[in-house]
Design a protein around this motif. Sequence first.
Motif, short mmCIF file in Angstrom:
data_model
loop_
_atom_site.label_atom_id
_atom_site.label_comp_id
_atom_site.label_asym_id
_atom_site.label_seq_id
_atom_site.Cartn_x
_atom_site.Cartn_y
_atom_site.Cartn_z
N ALA A 59 0.83 -1.21 0.00
CA ALA A 59 0.00 0.00 0.00
C ALA A 59 0.87 1.26 0.00
N ILE A 60 1.97 1.23 0.76
CA ILE A 60 2.87 2.39 0.80
C ILE A 60 3.44 2.66 -0.59
N ALA A 61 3.95 1.60 -1.25
CA ALA A 61 4.54 1.77 -2.58
C ALA A 61 3.50 2.26 -3.59
N ALA A 62 2.33 1.64 -3.58
CA ALA A 62 1.31 1.98 -4.58
C ALA A 62 0.79 3.40 -4.38
N LEU A 63 0.58 3.81 -3.14
CA LEU A 63 0.12 5.17 -2.88
C LEU A 63 1.16 6.20 -3.31
N GLY A 64 2.41 5.97 -2.94
CA GLY A 64 3.46 6.91 -3.31
C GLY A 64 3.63 7.04 -4.81
N GLY A 177 9.55 -0.23 -7.78
CA GLY A 177 10.45 0.22 -6.72
C GLY A 177 10.38 -0.61 -5.46
N LEU A 178 9.37 -1.49 -5.38
CA LEU A 178 9.22 -2.34 -4.19
C LEU A 178 9.76 -3.74 -4.50
N THR A 179 10.66 -4.23 -3.66
CA THR A 179 11.24 -5.54 -3.89
C THR A 179 11.54 -6.22 -2.57
N ALA A 240 24.31 -0.90 -6.85
CA ALA A 240 24.56 0.51 -6.56
C ALA A 240 23.78 1.41 -7.50
N ASP A 241 23.72 1.03 -8.79
CA ASP A 241 22.93 1.81 -9.75
C ASP A 241 21.46 1.80 -9.37
N TYR A 242 20.96 0.63 -8.96
CA TYR A 242 19.56 0.51 -8.57
C TYR A 242 19.25 1.42 -7.38
N LEU A 243 20.21 1.57 -6.50
CA LEU A 243 20.03 2.41 -5.31
C LEU A 243 20.37 3.87 -5.57
N ALA A 301 16.57 -11.86 9.97
CA ALA A 301 15.70 -10.73 9.67
C ALA A 301 15.38 -10.73 8.18
N LEU A 302 14.28 -10.09 7.83
CA LEU A 302 13.88 -9.93 6.43
C LEU A 302 13.90 -8.45 6.08
N MET A 303 14.29 -8.15 4.83
CA MET A 303 14.32 -6.76 4.38
C MET A 303 13.52 -6.62 3.09
N THR A 304 12.53 -5.74 3.13
CA THR A 304 11.74 -5.39 1.96
C THR A 304 12.08 -3.96 1.60
N CYS A 305 12.47 -3.71 0.35
CA CYS A 305 13.04 -2.43 -0.02
C CYS A 305 12.11 -1.61 -0.90
N LEU A 306 12.08 -0.32 -0.61
CA LEU A 306 11.34 0.64 -1.41
C LEU A 306 12.33 1.65 -1.97
N VAL A 307 12.51 1.61 -3.28
CA VAL A 307 13.44 2.50 -3.96
C VAL A 307 12.62 3.36 -4.91
N PRO A 308 12.21 4.56 -4.49
CA PRO A 308 11.28 5.36 -5.28
C PRO A 308 11.79 5.66 -6.68
N VAL A 309 10.92 5.49 -7.66
CA VAL A 309 11.26 5.84 -9.03
C VAL A 309 11.49 7.35 -9.11
N GLY A 310 12.60 7.74 -9.71
CA GLY A 310 12.90 9.16 -9.84
C GLY A 310 13.59 9.76 -8.62
#
Length: 343
Positions: A59-64, A177-179, A240-243, A301-310
Amino acid sequence: MDKPFRYLEASSDFAELLDTTGYTPLPDDWLIGITDVVDSTSAIARGQYKDVNYAGASAIAALGNAFGNFDFPFVFRGDGAAFAFDPDVRETAVGVLRRVAGYARDHLQLKLRIGLAAVKDIRAAGSDVKVARYAASPTATYAMFAGGGLNWADREIKAGNHALLPCEAYATPDLEGLTCEWAPIASRRGEILSLLVEPQDNISPEAFTLLTRRLLALLGVEDGSSRPVPEDVVITNSVADYLGGKGWTDVVLNSDYRRYDDVLRLTLDCTPEQIKDVEALLTSAYDRGEVYFGMHRQSHALMTCLVPVGARGSHLHFLDGMGGGYTAAASLLEAQRPAHQPR
């Protein structure tokens, strides 16, 4: 709130934000959204722990992505999320959230419960919604919530009130951006601890602040020793490019292993001695009628990443325990409540 959330002054001192008296109230006409995976415990037992976290952050990714920015208050809660937005974007948000629930149903085989409540209704019921901004690093900030309003909304929505139904037709929200493709992160110090601490009504804000600051000191939160994301990871040029050209240090700093959303929420890499000391401290506080708490231990631990487009340089990384950390801890916290108290 006299100015937009993104313009509120951000503090880089997490312990300072445990004093919630300086949080800013949201306007009456704003909306609070809550999502959670129904029966996430069973889904995690089936091995869907990554899917549960992905649905929780969706929901966070889709709303943003729909809004064109991530400058609204939000918090990741493991098997769900909480967020707030201006009524001007209500129509857009409702459509997005219904598609998110449909996506969870069709692609992940999970039932994602979604509801919206107005801040004015939360206040009429005796709670409040106040926010602050935490600067996890120079490139990433995220919201803290206080006032009890998120907990009120969560109970209401789980009771079937203020619900949004999933879209009926097959539809995919924009989740770019969500992975969750990162490998689970093993504990290096003993165990990954998922910890929730919620103040009871009869503890003063000052006393709760002192208790939680003592807790952070015991756990080594402020000196960084219990961060679950290791600092000695070497990443490839493609990562690194992705980030956005940022290195692994930013991943460590931008991980939300500590947050407050009416509940102190921690995912930490702890020694057995630390866990024992924390459990003793919180058990005493519970016996005095000061807090409710839940804790769950696991190996990774688990990590779910949000890398905003732009805006890839402003990436955020949502942390949870691989063993259903926050979900399991929340069940234990809820079990401490009196049977007559609404949940």
